[in-house]
Design a protein around this motif. Structure first.
Motif, PDB file in Angstrom:
ATOM      1  N   PHE A  11      27.212  50.121  45.706  1.00 19.42           N
ATOM      2  CA  PHE A  11      26.035  49.674  45.075  1.00 19.42           C
ATOM      3  C   PHE A  11      25.473  50.515  43.755  1.00 19.42           C
ATOM      4  N   GLN A  12      25.896  51.543  44.078  1.00 25.23           N
ATOM      5  CA  GLN A  12      25.559  52.444  42.775  1.00 25.23           C
ATOM      6  C   GLN A  12      26.302  51.982  41.652  1.00 25.23           C
ATOM      7  N   TYR A  13      27.724  51.464  41.884  1.00 30.53           N
ATOM      8  CA  TYR A  13      28.327  50.836  40.536  1.00 30.53           C
ATOM      9  C   TYR A  13      27.877  49.574  40.415  1.00 30.53           C
ATOM     10  N   PHE A  14      27.432  48.912  41.208  1.00 27.77           N
ATOM     11  CA  PHE A  14      27.017  47.433  40.986  1.00 27.77           C
ATOM     12  C   PHE A  14      25.574  47.682  39.966  1.00 27.77           C
ATOM     13  N   MET A  52      32.897  45.261  30.324  1.00 32.28           N
ATOM     14  CA  MET A  52      32.824  46.648  30.814  1.00 32.28           C
ATOM     15  C   MET A  52      32.052  46.611  32.013  1.00 32.28           C
ATOM     16  N   ALA A  53      31.008  45.656  32.307  1.00 30.14           N
ATOM     17  CA  ALA A  53      30.416  45.570  33.314  1.00 30.14           C
ATOM     18  C   ALA A  53      31.309  45.220  34.655  1.00 30.14           C
ATOM     19  N   ALA A  54      31.992  44.389  34.100  1.00 31.38           N
ATOM     20  CA  ALA A  54      33.294  43.454  35.469  1.00 31.38           C
ATOM     21  C   ALA A  54      34.156  44.708  35.751  1.00 31.38           C
ATOM     22  N   PHE A  55      34.614  45.491  34.831  1.00 32.26           N
ATOM     23  CA  PHE A  55      35.638  46.822  35.030  1.00 32.26           C
ATOM     24  C   PHE A  55      34.968  47.629  35.941  1.00 32.26           C
ATOM     25  N   TYR A 111      37.020  47.948  39.461  1.00 34.61           N
ATOM     26  CA  TYR A 111      37.636  49.312  39.618  1.00 34.61           C
ATOM     27  C   TYR A 111      36.833  50.330  40.335  1.00 34.61           C
ATOM     28  N   LYS A 112      35.442  50.567  40.300  1.00 38.70           N
ATOM     29  CA  LYS A 112      34.936  51.441  41.028  1.00 38.70           C
ATOM     30  C   LYS A 112      34.054  50.826  42.194  1.00 38.70           C
ATOM     31  N   GLY A 113      33.393  49.699  42.211  1.00 37.99           N
ATOM     32  CA  GLY A 113      32.987  48.968  43.035  1.00 37.99           C
ATOM     33  C   GLY A 113      33.647  48.181  44.264  1.00 37.99           C
ATOM     34  N   ALA A 126      43.321  39.085  37.723  1.00 42.91           N
ATOM     35  CA  ALA A 126      42.797  38.099  36.299  1.00 42.91           C
ATOM     36  C   ALA A 126      41.876  37.239  36.970  1.00 42.91           C
ATOM     37  N   LEU A 127      42.153  36.657  38.283  1.00 42.09           N
ATOM     38  CA  LEU A 127      41.021  35.733  38.862  1.00 42.09           C
ATOM     39  C   LEU A 127      39.669  36.261  38.918  1.00 42.09           C
ATOM     40  N   THR A 128      39.540  37.626  39.561  1.00 47.53           N
ATOM     41  CA  THR A 128      38.407  38.195  39.497  1.00 47.53           C
ATOM     42  C   THR A 128      37.386  38.294  38.172  1.00 47.53           C
ATOM     43  N   TYR A 129      38.315  38.867  37.407  1.00 43.83           N
ATOM     44  CA  TYR A 129      37.663  39.091  36.043  1.00 43.83           C
ATOM     45  C   TYR A 129      37.256  37.593  35.291  1.00 43.83           C
TER      46      TYR A 129
END
Length: 389
Positions: free
Chosen positions: A73-76, A106-109, A113-115, A138-141
């Motif tokens: 949640f901190q990354y969200f 950037m937000a999606a990354f 990768y962190k969340g 790729a599908l997630t992004y």
């Protein structure tokens, strides 16, 4: 359950109290969304409602999440701050589509990768279950970017984007409560509370718009919720509690069906016409319904009711038809309705808003009302012309 109710109450109260202040400040600083040929409002309206939505949402999350909340949640929230500043700058200064896309990536990354937010299985859609890592990423992004932009693009009439966001977040929130995922339920209902408070000021006649600040944030939150839902909703082996949802990707898709399919349709048409998919036009589903003569309130009711009907169909049919057949049926039916709305739309006179200094002599048939006395040094009037076919 207390934390969920607290998040809903706090977000509603904070947003409800902040919106009138934002309206007054916007009036003082002349921060308006100005009418033009593509937009449907006739007077300048403040477009910084996303400030109030974000304030209520974030403060409610910070105050309601328990101390041992999931680490992601901190990354969200970090991704939410990126989207907030991206939307705020676009509302005030206007950003190019490329810069907006970079900010969204950037937000999606951060979320991926962190969340740890990632679609890892298609649950049988097109016969696909577990996916290779690269295809999964790729599908997630792609999913995140389409959902984020879909709420930005569907925000064209009063109350529509907010109502669809409340519908999606409330349904996902109820599921997460049943699955005992309190953290995600808090996320869902915190945003629902903020958006409900905003809608009090946004229903026609609107006193304020959410702007990109609010619509991009709505897309981000619903993207988190739908991906989490798809990952856990089908099969009780993942969770020790909660109930299993047949054809989870189809149900998740149905919850966001109206903004998603309208965005994909509009993007496809623009690219087929060799235009940027982010170039503005009047080809959205709410523009079609405006051409039919429906009011803002009626358009919101029609599209929300249609979305609910598709959700009910996905929940019922998913048990019998399977994920692929349910999604295919919904896409065919939805695009058939889009086609009827477009090709059978009545030939009617359409109001457009243009600077009088730009109108050729003799082109003005009737000056109906003065929309804005002075914007810069240009007088703006409502002009009636035959709609261009």
């Amino acid at each position: 359950m207390f934390d969920v109710i607290l998040s809903l109450s706090l977000s509603f109260a904070i947003t409800f109290l902040s919106i009138p202040v934002i309206i007054r400040v916007a009036d003082m600083k002349k921060l308006f969304d100005v009418p033009n040929a593509r937009k449907v409002h006739v007077t300048p309206i403040p477009s910084l409602g996303g400030l109030g939505i974000f304030a209520g949402f974030v403060l409610a999350i910070l105050l309601s999440l328990p101390a041992g909340a999931s680490q992601e949640f901190q990354y969200f929230l970090a991704a939410g701050f990126i989207i907030f500043f991206l939307g705020l700058k676009d509302d005030i200064l206007v950003l190019s589509p490329v810069k907006k896309l970079i900010g969204q990536l950037m937000a999606a990354f951060i979320m991926v990768y962190k969340g740890g937010l990632q679609i890892k299985s298609m649950h049988g859609f097109l016969g696909i279950y577990e996916m290779p890592e690269m295809f999964s990423l790729a599908l997630t992004y792609f999913t995140i970017l389409v959902i984020v932009n879909s709420f930005n693009l569907i925000d064209g009439v009063d109350g529509l984007a907010g109502s669809l966001a409340v519908l999606a977040c409330s349904l996902f929130g109820l599921y997460f409560i049943s699955a005992r995922l309190t953290d995600y339920a808090i996320l869902a209902f915190a945003f629902s509370g903020s958006m409900l408070a905003f809608l009090i000021f946004n229903f026609s006649p609107s006193r304020i718009f959410m702007g990109d600040t609010g619509s991009l944030l709505a897309g981000l939150v619903t993207a988190i919720l739908v991906i989490k839902f798809i990952n856990i909703a089908e099969g009780t082996s993942v969770l020790s509690s909660g109930f299993s949802v047949a054809a989870a990707p189809a149900v998740g898709f149905s919850v966001l069906l109206v903004p998603l399919l309208d965005t994909l349709r509009v993007f496809s048409i623009r690219m087929l016409n060799r235009r940027s998919p982010f170039s503005p036009d009047r080809n959205h589903v709410h523009h079609m319904l405006l051409d039919w003569g429906f009011s803002h309130k009626n358009i919101t009711f029609i599209l929300v009711a249609t979305n609910i009907a598709f959700i009910a169909f996905a929940l019922f049919a998913g048990k019998y038809l399977g994920c692929t057949m349910v999604i295919t049926t919904m896409v065919v039916v939805a695009y058939s309705l889009f086609a009827v709305a477009w090709y059978r739309r009545p030939s009617r006179r359409t109001k457009i808003y243009v600077p009088v200094s730009n109108v050729p002599a003799g082109a003005i048939e009737e000056k109906e009302e003065k929309a804005v006395s002075i914007i810069g040094n240009t007088n703006i009037f409502t002009i009636t012309k035959e709609k261009l076919q």
